[in-house]
Scaffold this motif. Structure first.
Motif, PDB file in Angstrom:
ATOM      1  N   ARG A   1      17.998  -7.875  66.416  1.00 29.68           N
ATOM      2  CA  ARG A   1      18.651  -6.555  66.363  1.00 29.68           C
ATOM      3  C   ARG A   1      18.263  -5.797  65.091  1.00 29.68           C
ATOM      4  N   ARG A   2      18.230  -6.489  63.953  1.00 26.57           N
ATOM      5  CA  ARG A   2      17.849  -5.829  62.693  1.00 26.57           C
ATOM      6  C   ARG A   2      16.407  -5.331  62.744  1.00 26.57           C
ATOM      7  N   ALA A   3      15.521  -6.163  63.256  1.00 29.15           N
ATOM      8  CA  ALA A   3      14.113  -5.780  63.327  1.00 29.15           C
ATOM      9  C   ALA A   3      13.906  -4.605  64.283  1.00 29.15           C
ATOM     10  N   ALA A   4      14.568  -4.626  65.414  1.00 29.13           N
ATOM     11  CA  ALA A   4      14.446  -3.521  66.377  1.00 29.13           C
ATOM     12  C   ALA A   4      15.003  -2.240  65.779  1.00 29.13           C
ATOM     13  N   GLU A   5      16.128  -2.354  65.097  1.00 30.48           N
ATOM     14  CA  GLU A   5      16.745  -1.184  64.464  1.00 30.48           C
ATOM     15  C   GLU A   5      15.835  -0.619  63.373  1.00 30.48           C
ATOM     16  N   GLN A   6      15.216  -1.478  62.594  1.00 35.68           N
ATOM     17  CA  GLN A   6      14.314  -1.039  61.527  1.00 35.68           C
ATOM     18  C   GLN A   6      13.139  -0.255  62.097  1.00 35.68           C
ATOM     19  N   ASP A   7      12.670  -0.652  63.282  1.00 37.25           N
ATOM     20  CA  ASP A   7      11.560   0.051  63.944  1.00 37.25           C
ATOM     21  C   ASP A   7      12.042   1.212  64.800  1.00 37.25           C
ATOM     22  N   ALA A   8      13.350   1.456  64.818  1.00 36.15           N
ATOM     23  CA  ALA A   8      13.948   2.514  65.647  1.00 36.15           C
ATOM     24  C   ALA A   8      13.561   2.339  67.115  1.00 36.15           C
ATOM     25  N   ARG A   9      13.667   1.100  67.591  1.00 37.94           N
ATOM     26  CA  ARG A   9      13.340   0.782  68.980  1.00 37.94           C
ATOM     27  C   ARG A   9      14.515   0.087  69.628  1.00 37.94           C
ATOM     28  N   SER A  10      14.541   0.142  70.939  1.00 34.66           N
ATOM     29  CA  SER A  10      15.579  -0.600  71.652  1.00 34.66           C
ATOM     30  C   SER A  10      15.264  -2.088  71.534  1.00 34.66           C
ATOM     31  N   ILE A  11      16.280  -2.904  71.710  1.00 34.60           N
ATOM     32  CA  ILE A  11      16.081  -4.351  71.651  1.00 34.60           C
ATOM     33  C   ILE A  11      15.135  -4.782  72.772  1.00 34.60           C
ATOM     34  N   SER A  12      15.325  -4.219  73.954  1.00 42.52           N
ATOM     35  CA  SER A  12      14.445  -4.565  75.077  1.00 42.52           C
ATOM     36  C   SER A  12      12.998  -4.229  74.769  1.00 42.52           C
ATOM     37  N   ASP A  13      12.763  -3.038  74.244  1.00 40.96           N
ATOM     38  CA  ASP A  13      11.396  -2.628  73.918  1.00 40.96           C
ATOM     39  C   ASP A  13      10.809  -3.539  72.841  1.00 40.96           C
ATOM     40  N   PHE A  14      11.595  -3.848  71.820  1.00 39.10           N
ATOM     41  CA  PHE A  14      11.123  -4.694  70.734  1.00 39.10           C
ATOM     42  C   PHE A  14      10.752  -6.088  71.243  1.00 39.10           C
ATOM     43  N   VAL A  15      11.649  -6.709  71.996  1.00 43.96           N
ATOM     44  CA  VAL A  15      11.424  -8.071  72.490  1.00 43.96           C
ATOM     45  C   VAL A  15      10.263  -8.090  73.487  1.00 43.96           C
ATOM     46  N   LEU A  16      10.227  -7.119  74.394  1.00 45.73           N
ATOM     47  CA  LEU A  16       9.153  -7.077  75.380  1.00 45.73           C
ATOM     48  C   LEU A  16       7.801  -6.883  74.709  1.00 45.73           C
ATOM     49  N   SER A  17       7.741  -6.018  73.716  1.00 46.21           N
ATOM     50  CA  SER A  17       6.499  -5.775  73.002  1.00 46.21           C
ATOM     51  C   SER A  17       6.034  -7.032  72.273  1.00 46.21           C
ATOM     52  N   ALA A  18       6.944  -7.690  71.571  1.00 45.48           N
ATOM     53  CA  ALA A  18       6.596  -8.902  70.828  1.00 45.48           C
ATOM     54  C   ALA A  18       6.151 -10.020  71.768  1.00 45.48           C
TER      55      ALA A  18
END
Length: 102
Positions: free
Chosen positions: A22-39
């Motif tokens: 959640r912190r990493a996604a927030e830092q990138d201003a991305r949704s959690i789904s987008d962050f996890v899917l991208s990674a």
């Protein structure tokens, strides 16, 4: 490849993992789904690109063997690249470590 998202992936995670993601996604201003899917997608691409064994049908295997057995072709751009001096010099001595005297 279709860009319509029709599949779901559910995950179980610890509180610490959840907070970290959640912190990493927030830092990138991305949704959690987008962050996890991208990674996950990036890691999957890396894993598959690094594989050492490939399953090929007979036709593709024959073509692959043909490419491996073919004589190399002359590529003027590649020749120019290899003829250029290396930015790293011609020799790097790894036997004696340099110690800075500051």
């Amino acid at each position: 490849m279709s860009s319509t998202k029709t599949r779901r992936l559910d995950l179980r995670l610890t509180e610490e993992q959840d907070a970290l993601i959640r912190r990493a996604a927030e830092q990138d201003a991305r949704s959690i789904s987008d962050f996890v899917l991208s990674a996950a997608t990036l890691e999957a691409q890396r894993r598959l690109a690094d594989q050492r064994f490939f399953m090929l049908n007979e036709e593709d295997h024959a073509r692959f063997e043909e490419i491996l057995e073919a004589s190399p072709t002359d590529d003027p751009k590649l020749r120019k690249l290899f003829d250029r001096p290396s930015p790293f010099g011609t020799h790097i001595d790894l036997s004696t470590p340099k110690i800075s005297e500051n």
